[in-house]
Design an enzyme around this catalytic site. Structure first.
Site, PDB file in Angstrom:
ATOM      1  N   GLU A   1       0.777  -1.302   0.104  1.00  0.00           N
ATOM      2  CA  GLU A   1       0.079   0.003  -0.038  1.00  0.00           C
ATOM      3  C   GLU A   1       1.028   1.323   0.005  1.00  0.00           C
ATOM      4  OE1 GLU A   1      -3.175   0.013   2.969  1.00  0.00           O
ATOM      5  OE2 GLU A   1      -3.396   2.412   2.924  1.00  0.00           O
TER       6      GLU A   1
ATOM      7  N   LYS B   1      -7.130  -0.823  11.807  1.00  0.00           N
ATOM      8  CA  LYS B   1      -6.591  -1.016  10.612  1.00  0.00           C
ATOM      9  C   LYS B   1      -5.448  -0.082  10.165  1.00  0.00           C
ATOM     10  CE  LYS B   1      -6.132  -1.533   5.662  1.00  0.00           C
ATOM     11  NZ  LYS B   1      -5.191  -0.739   4.954  1.00  0.00           N
TER      12      LYS B   1
ATOM     13  N   ASP C   1       4.497 -14.371  11.987  1.00  0.00           N
ATOM     14  CA  ASP C   1       3.102 -14.677  11.220  1.00  0.00           C
ATOM     15  C   ASP C   1       2.190 -13.538  11.655  1.00  0.00           C
ATOM     16  OD1 ASP C   1       0.656 -15.689  11.170  1.00  0.00           O
ATOM     17  OD2 ASP C   1       1.101 -17.667  12.541  1.00  0.00           O
TER      18      ASP C   1
ATOM     19  N   HIS D   1      -2.347  10.375  -0.371  1.00  0.00           N
ATOM     20  CA  HIS D   1      -2.655   9.114  -0.896  1.00  0.00           C
ATOM     21  C   HIS D   1      -2.638   9.103  -2.167  1.00  0.00           C
ATOM     22  CE1 HIS D   1      -3.462   5.411   1.534  1.00  0.00           C
ATOM     23  NE2 HIS D   1      -4.282   4.922   0.411  1.00  0.00           N
TER      24      HIS D   1
HETATM   25  C1  MEV Z   1      -5.816   3.249   5.333  1.00  0.00           C
HETATM   26  O1  MEV Z   1      -5.233   1.997   4.964  1.00  0.00           O
HETATM   27  C2  MEV Z   1      -5.777   3.143   6.797  1.00  0.00           C
HETATM   28  C3  MEV Z   1      -6.884   4.692   7.178  1.00  0.00           C
HETATM   29  O2  MEV Z   1      -8.009   4.297   7.012  1.00  0.00           O
HETATM   30  C4  MEV Z   1      -6.573   4.581   9.052  1.00  0.00           C
HETATM   31  C5  MEV Z   1      -7.540   5.252   9.555  1.00  0.00           C
HETATM   32  O3  MEV Z   1      -8.799   5.707   8.942  1.00  0.00           O
HETATM   33  O4  MEV Z   1      -7.235   5.695  10.773  1.00  0.00           O
HETATM   34  C6  MEV Z   1      -6.252   5.855   6.967  1.00  0.00           C
END
Ligand code: MEV
Length: 397
Positions: free
Chosen positions: A85, A268, A284, A382
């Protein structure tokens, strides 16, 4: 190892891969073989892959980047990250740079104690069986220790045995829980073997029948925690004041703490950083993911793994805590040549040292995401990287 390595390398991202490799070759005394590893035909070879999994037909490659600017427990670090990513390595590096203004990350871990579960069913009386089992705790711990005398010599081995009754739709069952210090291993093999060794004796003691004998990925006796304290003034950028950025991050933290929908995304973002280092070091990541999300739901409601608060004295304070079952020996950590190199670059020997770095990277990644989300939005940074990927994809089609 490289105690003096300086991770603050201005303009590292503007260099070519060859120039970056030259810098780290000098910094980490990379051998010619190690340099080859990082170039096109280097890294994991087919013969090694054949020893790792079944039905191998080829190799699958991913980018390995180095996040800059990290200071963890006073030590300067370049952090190897494997990820597909865009923006993750840049985000970690930026957040680590902000953290430098407050001295970097402070991190600590529990002892590397894994939990194993032994499921006992059909005892005539599970409650009495539980008492009988615990009356033999010392004997059972000694039996578990017979499995791996070397681990014991290294200071690891069985720590505790607990037992509880579960009411299930098939009736009550007794669960024995072994606590086992696995030292520098991730520990799945060690604890699974110990659980299997205990099973026959547990059947004798309980009059029941043992089915599952397996570790728990909710490794909550093996937590890693980090904190960072950043002067608000260091957070200012573009048209945003430091106080505004800090407030936005605190509000983002409050949102994630209160709402599972937001917490999933928030976590995430944390795992973007954690998984990338876990993967780079041959660990792992499914185990780490399972443990993280189970821990996030430990009170019955899924919530944020991190906290962000302004301390009222001009500092933004972030913390992160999660289970991290990581190894520096065993599994792919020593088989995969690039994973070995990643451990060399990190300069870690102990699994607990690795976990302290990984939890710090998770906190940095979270900071990077919240800083962007609470100000200009995530898409700006991004999308420019994403545009590069789209262009690459187009050139391949
Ligand atoms: C993207 O890979 C991760 C985010 O969505 C994390 C977040 O929203 O805190 C930008």
């Amino acid at each position: 190892m490289q105690e003096s390595a300086k991770s603050h390398i201005p303009g590292f991202y503007k260099l070519t891969q060859a120039e970056r490799l030259e810098i780290i070759t000098a910094e980490y005394n990379l051998t010619v073989d190690e340099q080859v590893l990082l170039n096109n035909e280097g890294g994991l070879q087919l013969e090694q892959a054949e020893q790792m999994i079944e039905n191998v037909v080829g190799l699958y490659r991913l980018p390995l980047g180095l996040a800059t600017n990290f200071i963890v427990n006073g030590r300067e670090l370049l952090v190897p990250m494997v990820i597909e990513e865009p923006s993750v390595v840049a985000g970690a590096s930026l957040a680590a740079k902000l953290a430098r203004a407050g001295g970097g990350f402070v991190a600590a871990t529990d002892d590397p104690v894994m939990l194993g579960q032994i499921q006992v069913v059909a005892s005539p009386d599970p409650w009495a069986a539980r008492v009988d089992l615990l009356a033999h705790r010392a004997e059972l711990l000694a039996l578990a220790n017979e499995v791996d005398p070397i681990l014991q010599q290294l200071g690891g081995g069985a720590r505790d045995l607990q037992a509880y009754i579960l009411e299930t739709f098939t009736g009550p069952m007794l669960i024995a829980q072994l606590h086992y210090d696995v030292r520098d291993a991730m520990g799945a093999n060690a604890i699974n073997t110990a659980c299997e060794r205990l099973a026959p004796r547990i059947e004798e003691l309980t009059g029941g029948q043992v089915f599952l004998r397996i570790l728990s990925n909710l490794a909550d006796r093996r937590l890693a925690r980090a904190r960072v304290r950043i002067p608000e003034s260091a957070l200012a950028f573009s048209e945003f004041s430091g106080a505004d950025v800090a407030r936005g991050i605190e509000l983002a933290g409050a949102f994630a703490a209160a709402d599972p929908y937001r917490a999933a995304t928030h976590n995430k973002g944390i795992m973007n950083g954690i998984d990338a280092v876990v993967l780079a070091t041959g660990n792992d990541w499914r185990a780490v993911e399972a443990g993280a999300h189970a821990y996030a739901a430990r009170d019955g409601k899924y919530t944020s793994l991190s906290t962000w608060r302004r301390d009222g004295e001009g500092q933004l304070v972030g913390t992160l805590e999660l289970p991290l079952a990581l190894g520096t020996i065993g599994g792919a950590t020593r088989v995969h040549p690039t994973a070995r190199l990643a451990l060399k670059i990190l300069g870690v020997q102990r699994a607990t040292e690795l976990a302290a770095i990984v939890v710090s990277v998770g906190l940095a990644q979270n900071l990077a995401a919240l800083r962007a989300l609470a100000t200009e939005g995530i898409q700006r940074g991004h999308m420019s990287l994403h545009a590069r990927q789209v262009a690459l994809a187009a050139s391949n089609s």
